[in-house]
Each structure stands twice: as structure tokens, then as C-alpha cells.
Design an enzyme around this catalytic site. Structure first.
Site, PDB file in Angstrom:
ATOM      1  N   ASP A  42       0.455  -1.112  -0.152  1.00 16.31           N
ATOM      2  CA  ASP A  42      -0.017  -0.017  -0.016  1.00 16.31           C
ATOM      3  C   ASP A  42       0.934   1.241  -0.012  1.00 16.31           C
ATOM      4  O   ASP A  42       0.353   2.316  -0.298  1.00 16.31           O
ATOM      5  CB  ASP A  42      -0.955  -0.305   0.972  1.00 16.31           C
ATOM      6  N   SER A  43       2.173   1.194   0.077  1.00 19.94           N
ATOM      7  CA  SER A  43       3.106   2.157  -0.280  1.00 19.94           C
ATOM      8  C   SER A  43       2.852   2.809  -1.659  1.00 19.94           C
ATOM      9  O   SER A  43       3.514   3.967  -2.018  1.00 19.94           O
ATOM     10  CB  SER A  43       4.650   1.620  -0.178  1.00 19.94           C
ATOM     11  N   ASP A  81      -0.729  -6.522  -0.221  1.00 19.88           N
ATOM     12  CA  ASP A  81      -0.751  -5.832   0.980  1.00 19.88           C
ATOM     13  C   ASP A  81      -2.382  -5.618   1.312  1.00 19.88           C
ATOM     14  O   ASP A  81      -2.994  -5.262   0.232  1.00 19.88           O
ATOM     15  CB  ASP A  81      -0.292  -4.249   0.778  1.00 19.88           C
ATOM     16  N   LYS A 111      -0.014  -9.507   3.122  1.00 23.22           N
ATOM     17  CA  LYS A 111       0.585  -8.815   4.015  1.00 23.22           C
ATOM     18  C   LYS A 111      -0.532  -8.095   5.102  1.00 23.22           C
ATOM     19  O   LYS A 111      -1.239  -7.424   4.372  1.00 23.22           O
ATOM     20  CB  LYS A 111       1.824  -8.074   3.691  1.00 23.22           C
ATOM     21  N   GLU A 179       9.827  -2.961  10.685  1.00 26.38           N
ATOM     22  CA  GLU A 179      10.070  -1.655   9.849  1.00 26.38           C
ATOM     23  C   GLU A 179      10.265  -0.867  11.070  1.00 26.38           C
ATOM     24  O   GLU A 179       9.743  -0.502  11.974  1.00 26.38           O
ATOM     25  CB  GLU A 179       8.714  -1.099   9.063  1.00 26.38           C
TER      26      GLU A 179
END
Length: 269
Positions: A42-43, A81, A111, A179
């Protein structure tokens, strides 16, 4: 194509590589480089869709991009994602979204930005055949609560993260993204788990690494301090676009070799 079992087997044995991709041409390049896993993150919200965060990214956007990546990659494990509000409040809805990514768009796994609220969902998805990559530390979907600060910096927070990592492993997660956490905490969690850890801003002692593709190739105009630009794609694109403009304006492009003349049309008027 590696399976999630193959990825799990790499824990402590061989470094695991993962990059994001959001379209078929990029997925093909990443795949040709023998990267183990491609994350349709989703980045994409920040990287390619022009949003200020990941929060506006929709299920439909992730699904469309996942399908494109799946068609472009032949060997890498493709992970989709689950975006903000597509899970975490209703198990049935979350299963439907995750199932769509696997059944309709060709993902091999999903994810989930994880917490205490995702342990049961991880177990449910794993039991019905949808592999889950968990994600702890900085979770961008919680930007309105925690911002983008490094996570797990206090003893209490570190212990909580380790416990959540164990719970998601027990629930069936096949791997764990860590992260923006202290390198020594990431190392401890890696040592405590049997499943592989994938770090991003988590130091060198995780089982693998992941970066956003626009950061890695130098396409964006900014990248986080824990990232590295391994190329200058932005600079090369600027050069190519400027060269195109110059040749069109000068009349150099298109040249004779870029055109076709049909002799039978000489009498058209």
C-alpha cells in the site's frame, strides 16, 4: 516459483530479498533479477498514486496492481498488502478481501499490518490456505496515532513487540516484516522466531531485507534515511524526456526511419 515453505526454510540459512512493485514492467524487471518476493504494498499511495499517505489506498487499487504484478512476474512470490480498513473490524470482510487477492488477482500471500487485533485473523487466513506475512514496528496505517517515528525504543514497547511476533508466528504467519525498529531489537526477535524476519530500517541482522522500489532505484525525489538509492532512474527519465522535447521542437524526431510512406496514396487530394 518459491513457495512460502521455501521462504520459511531460508530463515537463518540464506538472505531473503524483497522489493515492492506496482505494475507489470517493474515486476518483470524485479523478477528477472531473481528477487525472492515482490510486495504489492500500500506504499503505492505515496510512491505512485500521489497520496500523502497510505490511508487513501483502496482494495480495488491494490487488487488492480496485484493483478498487474502477478502477470509480470513468473518466479517471485507475489504478496498483496491489505490496505487500511480492509481488515481489523470484521473477519468475514477481511477474508473476502484477502481471498480476492489470491483467487482473482494471482497473489501467493497477503501482508497485514499487525497488532493484537490481527492474531486471530492471521490464524483464520492461514487455516483456509491464505499465507500471511505479518508486519510489526512502524505501521504506516497507524500514522495518525504514532507518526513515522522509530518503534520499539523503550523496554516495554520492545517486549510487547517480541510477544506480538511470537503470537503471530504461533497463529501461522510464514514471515514477519520489521519496520523502523532498533537493530538490536530486530536481531533479538529474529533469534527468537523460527519464521524469517524481513527488515526495512531494522538493521543487518534480520533474515532478509525489503525496500520500496522507487527508493531503491532512485525514482522518487526523497527517500527515508534507512533506505539506499542503488540507481538514478529519476535523473535518467528527466534526461530522456528533455531529449524527446528537444528533438520534437527541432524537427529531428520523427526522422525518416520512424515514418512510413504509402506510395498508393500519391493521388489523394
Amino acid at each position: 516459483m518459491p513457495t512460502v515453505r521455501d521462504i520459511r526454510a531460508k530463515a537463518g540459512e540464506a538472505p531473503i530479498t524483497m522489493l515492492t512493485a506496482y505494475d507489470a514492467p517493474t515486476a518483470e524487471i524485479v523478477d528477472d533479477a531473481d528477487i525472492d518476493m515482490i510486495l504489492v504494498g500500500d506504499s503505492m499511495g505515496n510512491a505512485v498514486l500521489g497520496y500523502d499517505s497510505t490511508l487513501p489506498v483502496t482494495v480495488d487499487e491494490v487488487a488492480s496492481r496485484t493483478g498487474a504484478v502477478s502477470r509480470g512476474a513468473e518466479d517471485a512470490l507475489v504478496i498483496a498488502d491489505l490496505p487500511f480498513l480492509s481488515f481489523g473490524f470484521d473477519t468475514k470482510t477481511a477474508v473476502e478481501h484477502a481471498g480476492r487477492m489470491v483467487k482473482e488477482e494471482g497473489a501467493n500471500a497477503v501482508k497485514i499490518e499487525s497488532g493484537s487485533h490481527t492474531v486471530e485473523l492471521t490464524e483464520t487466513l492461514s487455516q483456509i490456505g491464505i499465507p500471511v506475512m505479518a508486519h510489526l514496528g512502524l505501521t504506516p496505517q497507524h500514522v495518525n496515532q504514532s507518526g513515522y517515528a522509530r518503534q520499539g525504543t523503550s523496554q516495554e514497547a520492545a517486549e510487547e513487540m517480541l510477544e506480538l511476533a511470537r503470537e503471530h508466528e504461533e497463529a501461522g504467519a510464514f514471515s514477519l516484516v520489521l519496520e523502523h525498529v532498533p537493530a538490536n531489537l530486530a536481531e533479538t526477535i529474529t533469534e527468537e522466531l523460527d519464521i524469517p524476519t524481513i527488515g526495512i530500517g531494522a538493521g543487518p541482522h534480520t533474515d532478509g531485507q525489503v525496500l520500496v522500489i522507487t527508493d531503491a532505484v532512485g525514482l522518487g525525489d526523497w527517500s527515508p534515511s534507512f533506505s539506499k538509492q542503488f540507481g538514478n532512474v529519476r535523473g535518467e527519465m528527466k534526461r530522456a524526456v528533455s531529449a524527446y522535447r528537444d528533438e520534437v521542437e527541432s524537427g529531428e524526431f520523427p526522422a525518416d526511419e520512424h515514418s512510413h510512406v504509402e506510395e498508393n496514396l500519391d493521388d489523394v487530394y
